[in-house]
Design an enzyme around this catalytic site. Structure first.
Site, PDB file in Angstrom:
ATOM      1  N   ASP A 269       0.855  -1.199   0.000  1.00  0.00           N
ATOM      2  CA  ASP A 269       0.000   0.000   0.000  1.00  0.00           C
ATOM      3  C   ASP A 269       0.884   1.240   0.000  1.00  0.00           C
ATOM      4  O   ASP A 269       1.700   1.418   0.906  1.00  0.00           O
ATOM      5  CB  ASP A 269      -0.891  -0.043   1.251  1.00  0.00           C
TER       6      ASP A 269
ATOM      7  N   ASP B 190      -4.169   3.831   2.767  1.00  0.00           N
ATOM      8  CA  ASP B 190      -5.604   3.548   2.941  1.00  0.00           C
ATOM      9  C   ASP B 190      -5.863   2.097   3.348  1.00  0.00           C
ATOM     10  O   ASP B 190      -7.013   1.674   3.459  1.00  0.00           O
ATOM     11  CB  ASP B 190      -6.398   3.921   1.685  1.00  0.00           C
TER      12      ASP B 190
ATOM     13  N   ASP C 237      -1.910  -1.215  -3.763  1.00  0.00           N
ATOM     14  CA  ASP C 237      -2.210  -0.430  -4.970  1.00  0.00           C
ATOM     15  C   ASP C 237      -1.057  -0.544  -5.972  1.00  0.00           C
ATOM     16  O   ASP C 237      -0.036  -1.166  -5.701  1.00  0.00           O
ATOM     17  CB  ASP C 237      -2.503   1.034  -4.602  1.00  0.00           C
TER      18      ASP C 237
ATOM     19  N   ASP D  88     -10.191 -15.470 -16.466  1.00  0.00           N
ATOM     20  CA  ASP D  88     -10.965 -15.998 -15.336  1.00  0.00           C
ATOM     21  C   ASP D  88     -12.047 -16.954 -15.848  1.00  0.00           C
ATOM     22  O   ASP D  88     -12.744 -16.655 -16.814  1.00  0.00           O
ATOM     23  CB  ASP D  88     -11.608 -14.804 -14.608  1.00  0.00           C
TER      24      ASP D  88
ATOM     25  N   GLU E 132      -7.857 -19.932 -16.850  1.00  0.00           N
ATOM     26  CA  GLU E 132      -8.269 -20.613 -15.623  1.00  0.00           C
ATOM     27  C   GLU E 132      -9.362 -21.612 -16.024  1.00  0.00           C
ATOM     28  O   GLU E 132     -10.541 -21.286 -16.059  1.00  0.00           O
ATOM     29  CB  GLU E 132      -8.800 -19.617 -14.576  1.00  0.00           C
TER      30      GLU E 132
HETATM   31  C1  GLC Z   1     -11.996 -17.348 -10.232  1.00  0.00           C
HETATM   32  C2  GLC Z   1     -11.214 -16.495  -9.261  1.00  0.00           C
HETATM   33  C3  GLC Z   1     -12.001 -16.351  -7.983  1.00  0.00           C
HETATM   34  C4  GLC Z   1     -13.316 -15.684  -8.313  1.00  0.00           C
HETATM   35  C5  GLC Z   1     -14.062 -16.457  -9.387  1.00  0.00           C
HETATM   36  C6  GLC Z   1     -15.198 -15.656  -9.956  1.00  0.00           C
HETATM   37  O1  GLC Z   1     -12.132 -18.651  -9.818  1.00  0.00           O
HETATM   38  O2  GLC Z   1      -9.950 -17.074  -9.042  1.00  0.00           O
HETATM   39  O3  GLC Z   1     -11.313 -15.601  -7.020  1.00  0.00           O
HETATM   40  O4  GLC Z   1     -14.110 -15.615  -7.146  1.00  0.00           O
HETATM   41  O5  GLC Z   1     -13.241 -16.759 -10.484  1.00  0.00           O
HETATM   42  O6  GLC Z   1     -14.743 -14.608 -10.753  1.00  0.00           O
END
Ligand code: GLC
Length: 499
Positions: free
Chosen positions: A23, A27, A31, A188, A247
């Site tokens: 940080d 705050d 960041d 994601d 992912e």
């Molecule tokens: C992925 C992310 C996780 C998030 C989910 C929804 O699995 O790693 O943190 O909650 O997607 O976006």
């Protein structure tokens, strides 16, 4: 920056959970300027690149994985100018920088959810899909008189990728960040964008664990593959070997393999080790299974032991002293494997899952759906930089999650240069780590894992008994006790002599 072709095939990428890293303005939230100030640390650690979790404007129901604007920086984390400076500084130090893109869903506060409702998935009646975060995957919208789909929280409505306006929007978003110089994207929930067009009921059984997508036939659709082939062409059209990392959340690597063909994603997470227990035969079988499934399509498996969604490794491996020892031994196994490795901030410090009081917990999703004593906060507690400093040097203010009072000894300042510390183990292993080449298993005593990478041998003792080290010159050990023998829960790297 490394010029090697396909640098990503054996890179080490370091995950920065932005709000918990450093940080700069007091705050209590990490960041972009904070990250910038710690780049020399990351360079010195020896990683090849960084993956930043979402820093876009967001109401924060899922701490940034609910994006309200894909082409800006949340003011709490900085500005686009800060972002440009971070990219420039990272590149000047030879570090790649990958950003997180969240295409499956937006925040319910994204302007699209108010103004362009057809970009989302609607139905007159819900089907039987559950949300990954618990409860049904559908919420009734009073105004529209219809139900909208959310595979995650109700504040994260799913986009309708069958609507061609959605891929068009995301192509522009990818270009926006590519033009700003990012080295790629972590995608994601990459397998879930397209749903079964008819949204048919799922056949039971339903998942029992969060993040298990294995059950769902309504996602992992063929339509997603042409999309990623297009994204691959786009990313490859930019100079500098930029990458797409998916992912793709399946426990079976064979289901990940179709995503990482040569004309699709460069890489996908392989989470198998993340969910594997400390058992030699299981670890070996998991490593072999991943290599077979992904090697078959010419891809290289990635290796992950920690991330921001899962309990810290020492805690998963029994906790306390045994857990810490095992996690250090596992680090040497991890960094001896062929293929890219993802580290999660604090893994190099050996951080354990932090115990939090219920009133301090901030993961609203797990708080709500799994009861107050669970959640992902324990692995998201900020990085302790400086022993003895207020806020452990993470912040001059009040950290968004409290750091345990007894973390002084694991702070970066305490471990830096300290012989035998976990941080120095990671630094040394990252410097010595073999690149390229295959893996060959060697025979060893029961409960051992012995593998060769070029002239390096990695031996891990996963049994309850000590055993003699294999031949070679000892170059690195997970524990100072390792000399001629490898004690239980330790590992060593040895180099074959010239002879
Ligand atoms: C992925 C992310 C996780 C998030 C989910 C929804 O699995 O790693 O943190 O909650 O997607 O976006």
């Amino acid at each position: 920056m490394a010029e090697s072709k396909q640098w990503w095939r054996d890179a080490v990428l370091y995950e920065i959970y932005v709000r918990s890293f450093a940080d700069s303005d007091g705050d209590g939230l990490g960041d972009l300027q904070g990250i910038r100030s710690r780049l020399p640390y990351l360079r010195g650690l020896g990683v090849d690149g960084l993956w930043l979790t979402p820093f876009y404007p967001s109401p924060g129901h899922d701490h940034g994985y609910d994006v309200a604007d894909y082409v800006d920086v949340d003011p709490r984390f900085g500005t686009l100018t800060d972002f440009d400076a971070l990219v420039a500084d990272a590149h000047a130090l030879g570090l790649r920088l990958i950003v997180d893109i969240v295409p499956n869903h937006t925040s319910n506060e994204h302007a699209w959810f108010r103004e362009r409702r057809d970009l989302y998935v609607w139905r007159d009646e819900p089907n039987n899909w559950p949300s990954t975060f618990g409860g049904p995957a559908w919420t009734f919208d009073e105004e529209r008189g219809r139900w909208y789909l959310h595979l995650f929280a109700p504040e994260q409505p799913d986009l309708d990728w069958h609507n061609p306006e959605v891929p068009a929007e995301f192509e522009a978003i990818l270009r926006f960040w590519l033009d700003r110089g990012v080295d790629g994207f972590r995608i994601d929930v990459a397998h879930a964008l397209y749903k079964d067009a008819e949204l048919r009921d799922e056949v039971e059984p339903f998942p029992v664990t969060a993040f298990s997508s294995d059950w769902r036939a309504g996602i992992d659709r063929p339509e997603v593959h042409p999309l990623y082939r297009g994204w691959r062409r786009l990313v490859d059209s930019y100079p500098g070997e930029r990458v797409l990392v998916g992912e793709v959340v399946f426990s079976d690597p064979a289901r990940v393999a179709p995503y990482v063909r040569p004309d699709e994603l460069h890489l996908a997470f392989n989470f198998t080790l993340l969910f594997e227990v400390w058992d030699a035969e299981r670890l070996r079988a998991t490593i072999n299974g991943s290599r077979a499934a992904l090697g078959d399509v010419g891809a290289t498996p990635t290796w992950v032991l920690e991330n921001h969604d899962v309990t810290r490794l020492p805690t998963r491996y029994a906790g306390g002293e045994p857990g810490r020892r095992r996690a250090r031994a596992a680090a040497l196994l991890l960094l001896a494997l062929p293929g890219p490795v993802f580290l999660y901030q604090g893994q190099e410090l050996g951080l354990e899952e932090a115990e939090l009081d219920d009133e301090d917990r901030q993961d609203p999703i797990f708080f709500r759906t799994h009861g107050a004593r669970t959640g992902r906060d324990g692995c998201r507690v900020p990085v302790p930089w400086t022993d003895g400093a207020p806020g452990f040097g993470f912040t001059t203010g009040s950290p968004w999650l409290p750091l345990p009072a007894d973390w002084g000894g694991v702070a970066v300042s305490a471990q830096s240069g300290a012989a035998g510390s976990t941080l120095e183990l990671y630094r040394r292993a990252l410097a010595l780590r073999p690149r390229g080449g295959g893996l060959a298993w060697r025979d060893g005593p029961p409960g051992s894992l012995v593998l060769a990478r070029g002239d390096l041998t990695c031996a891990v003792n996963v049994s309850g008994e000590p055993f003699p080290l294999p031949p070679g010159e000892l170059v690195l050990a997970s524990d100072p006790s390792v000399q001629d023998n490898l004690a239980p829960d330790t590992a060593a790297w040895l180099r074959r002599g010239a002879a």
